[in-house]
Design a protein around this motif. Structure first.
Motif, PDB file in Angstrom:
ATOM      1  N   SER A  66       0.831  -1.199   0.000  1.00  0.00           N
ATOM      2  CA  SER A  66       0.000   0.000   0.000  1.00  0.00           C
ATOM      3  C   SER A  66       0.868   1.251   0.000  1.00  0.00           C
ATOM      4  CB  SER A  66      -0.918   0.006   1.226  1.00  0.00           C
ATOM      5  OG  SER A  66      -0.152   0.131   2.406  1.00  0.00           O
ATOM      6  N   LYS A  88       0.728   3.685   2.052  1.00  0.00           N
ATOM      7  CA  LYS A  88       1.158   3.986   3.413  1.00  0.00           C
ATOM      8  C   LYS A  88       2.385   3.166   3.787  1.00  0.00           C
ATOM      9  CE  LYS A  88      -0.635   4.791   8.053  1.00  0.00           C
ATOM     10  NZ  LYS A  88      -1.829   4.792   8.935  1.00  0.00           N
ATOM     11  N   VAL A 102      -0.800  10.339   5.308  1.00  0.00           N
ATOM     12  CA  VAL A 102      -0.986   9.573   4.075  1.00  0.00           C
ATOM     13  C   VAL A 102      -2.456   9.194   3.960  1.00  0.00           C
ATOM     14  CG1 VAL A 102      -0.328   7.519   2.776  1.00  0.00           C
ATOM     15  CG2 VAL A 102       1.340   8.645   4.257  1.00  0.00           C
ATOM     16  N   GLU A 103      -3.064   9.617   2.853  1.00  0.00           N
ATOM     17  CA  GLU A 103      -4.484   9.326   2.605  1.00  0.00           C
ATOM     18  C   GLU A 103      -5.358   9.811   3.758  1.00  0.00           C
ATOM     19  OE1 GLU A 103      -4.377   5.136   1.940  1.00  0.00           O
ATOM     20  OE2 GLU A 103      -3.871   5.337  -0.183  1.00  0.00           O
ATOM     21  N   GLY A 104      -5.014  10.996   4.286  1.00  0.00           N
ATOM     22  CA  GLY A 104      -5.823  11.605   5.327  1.00  0.00           C
ATOM     23  C   GLY A 104      -5.568  11.107   6.734  1.00  0.00           C
ATOM     24  N   GLU A 105      -4.638  10.157   6.892  1.00  0.00           N
ATOM     25  CA  GLU A 105      -4.340   9.606   8.209  1.00  0.00           C
ATOM     26  C   GLU A 105      -2.873   9.832   8.545  1.00  0.00           C
ATOM     27  OE1 GLU A 105      -5.375   5.520   8.329  1.00  0.00           O
ATOM     28  OE2 GLU A 105      -7.534   5.865   8.143  1.00  0.00           O
TER      29      GLU A 105
END
Length: 474
Positions: free
Chosen positions: A255, A257, A309-312
């Motif tokens: 992924s 992340k 990453v990706e909002g987290e």
């Protein structure tokens, strides 16, 4: 004797050493302060070996603060307020993050799925152990071992490896020391951190992290390769069932992340190595001097916390908390002030040990000194926690550094590696305890015999390669 009674007796012994040993009459040139500090030291070591790592370490800090050597405030400042400990704390958080990110399966699939291993059983063994070594570099060794134990049992079923055949101890012993190497070959792992802490506490100097990696990483890989060749040509291990084994890769995608996590971890480690390689005349060297290793490690860790990453958040404190290696941290907390105390002129052990060892090592060849340290550390670590043995031997090396014909850092690196050769007795570490418990596929005698012979061989490998490599690196 049941476990509760045994625990109670060992705990009583720890308390007696820490708080009652001081009342024994001192033998000159020791003083009452010497007896107080020595009692705490013995109590901590005894507790580590027989009870556990956490409460003997914390109680050791308290007991040391109750002696006449230094007040509690100074003990706590020494235990928690050094640049080295801050750097180590940051690296332990980083190690917890790497374990939580779960990159082990990716490494395993990549190595065992190599086409070059097909039809070559001993190359499969090498890749298997290297996969474990690399996974342990980025994770917690016991967690990696649980995965690899199940993988090996699955391998036995698929290939027809028979229980109690020579292949079983070859894999088990190899897993034991290669995972232990992986937990030691980087300066932010267990024994490496302990060695850095002990070295700093006694010499007052910081270990060169670049030299640590350049020394320990190649020798670890060489040790694994030498073990495989020794199994093939000297131990005559039968791995014929592996000739037709083909590892099927899982369809696991990395992924975004995990990719960012891997880049972040590698980048952080590279940045921590920079202070040891930048020229003293450069402005970057001045910046590193202002920050120190503690400030630099906190800065790098803060950057990783900032990244999303990706909002987290890339690092979530709540998620990495269960993976934090508290035992390592507890060892270091007591090791910093206690190592300082033991090595001080006030306690007087430094002069006694130095004079005695100096007489012993007088005119002794460098290779013989290295051999003595390597073999003793390797054999003793099989009966005690490897981090404890690493701390003890690095402490001894630093005690006698003025009498050594070799740089104490080199011997300290060899201690890190040799104290990781936990191969032939169940008391060596939790991994060995689990391995010796696999009575359905390997006997105690098989595991002990194979492990002891290979441990002795690898001590010789470390001696020769360590001597040669030290001439190149230093």
């Amino acid at each position: 004797m049941n476990k509760n009674l045994s625990y109670a007796l060992h705990s009583a012994a720890v308390l007696a050493f820490m708080f009652l040993f001081q009342f024994l009459p001192p033998v000159a040139p020791l003083t009452s302060v010497s007896m107080q500090v020595i009692g705490v030291f013995i109590g901590v070591i005894y507790g580590w070996v027989n009870v556990g790592l956490a409460w003997p370490s914390l109680l050791g800090v308290v007991a040391l603060g109750c002696t006449d050597y230094m007040p509690m405030t100074t003990v706590l400042q020494t235990a928690f307020g050094t640049q080295t400990l801050v750097m180590i704390l940051s690296l332990l958080l980083l190690a917890a993050f790497v374990q939580q990110a779960d990159l082990t399966g990716v490494i395993l699939d990549w190595l065992l799925g190599m086409k070059s291993a097909r039809g070559k059983p001993f190359l499969t063994l090498f890749y298997f152990l290297m996969a474990g070594f690399l996974a342990a570099l980025l994770s917690q060794s016991i967690a990696v071992f649980v995965i690899f134990l199940e993988l090996f049992k699955d391998l036995m079923k698929k290939t027809g490896i028979k229980p109690y055949s020579s292949a079983v101890p070859a894999f088990f012993v190899g897993m034991g020391f290669s995972l232990s190497f992986g937990d030691s070959a980087l300066p932010f792992k267990g024994s490496g951190i302990v060695a850095i802490g002990a070295y700093q506490a006694i010499t007052g100097e910081s270990m060169n992290l670049v030299h640590f990696v350049l020394f320990c990483m190649p020798l670890s890989v060489l040790g694994i390769a030498a073990y495989v060749l020794f199994c093939k040509y000297c131990m005559k291990v039968d791995l014929s069932p592996l000739k037709n084994y083909v590892h099927v890769k899982e369809n696991v995608t990395l992924s975004l992340k995990k990719k960012v996590a891997l880049v972040g971890v590698v980048g952080t480690l590279l940045f921590l190595l920079l202070p040891g390689v930048v020229p003293p005349s450069s402005s970057l060297h001045d910046v590193f001097g202002i920050l120190g290793l503690g400030g630099l490690s906190l800065l790098l860790l803060a950057v990783l916390f900032i990244i999303r990453v990706e909002g987290e958040p890339l690092i979530d404190v709540g998620k990495i908390a269960p993976f934090f290696p508290w035992n390592v941290f507890f060892i270091l907390v007591v090791l910093f002030p206690l190592a300082n105390a033991i090595s001080s002129d006030v306690v007087g052990l430094n002069a006694i040990i130095s004079s005695g060892v100096s007489a012993l090592l007088n005119n002794m060849p460098t290779a013989l000194i290295m051999a003595t340290v390597i073999f003793l550390a390797a054999y003793i670590t099989n009966f005690a926690n490897n981090m404890v043995i690493c701390a003890l031997f690095v402490t001894i090396v630093c005690f006698i550094r003025d009498s050594l014909p070799i740089h104490p850092e080199i011997l300290s690196y060899l201690v890190v590696l040799s104290s990781s050769l936990s191969m032939f007795f169940p008391a060596a570490n939790p991994i060995n305890a689990i391995i010796f418990g696999q009575r359905d596929c390997v006997s105690f005698r098989q595991e002990f015999t194979h492990g002891f012979i290979c441990c002795s061989f690898l001590c010789c490998v470390l001696l020769v390669s360590g001597y040669v490599w030290s001439r190149i690196v230093f």
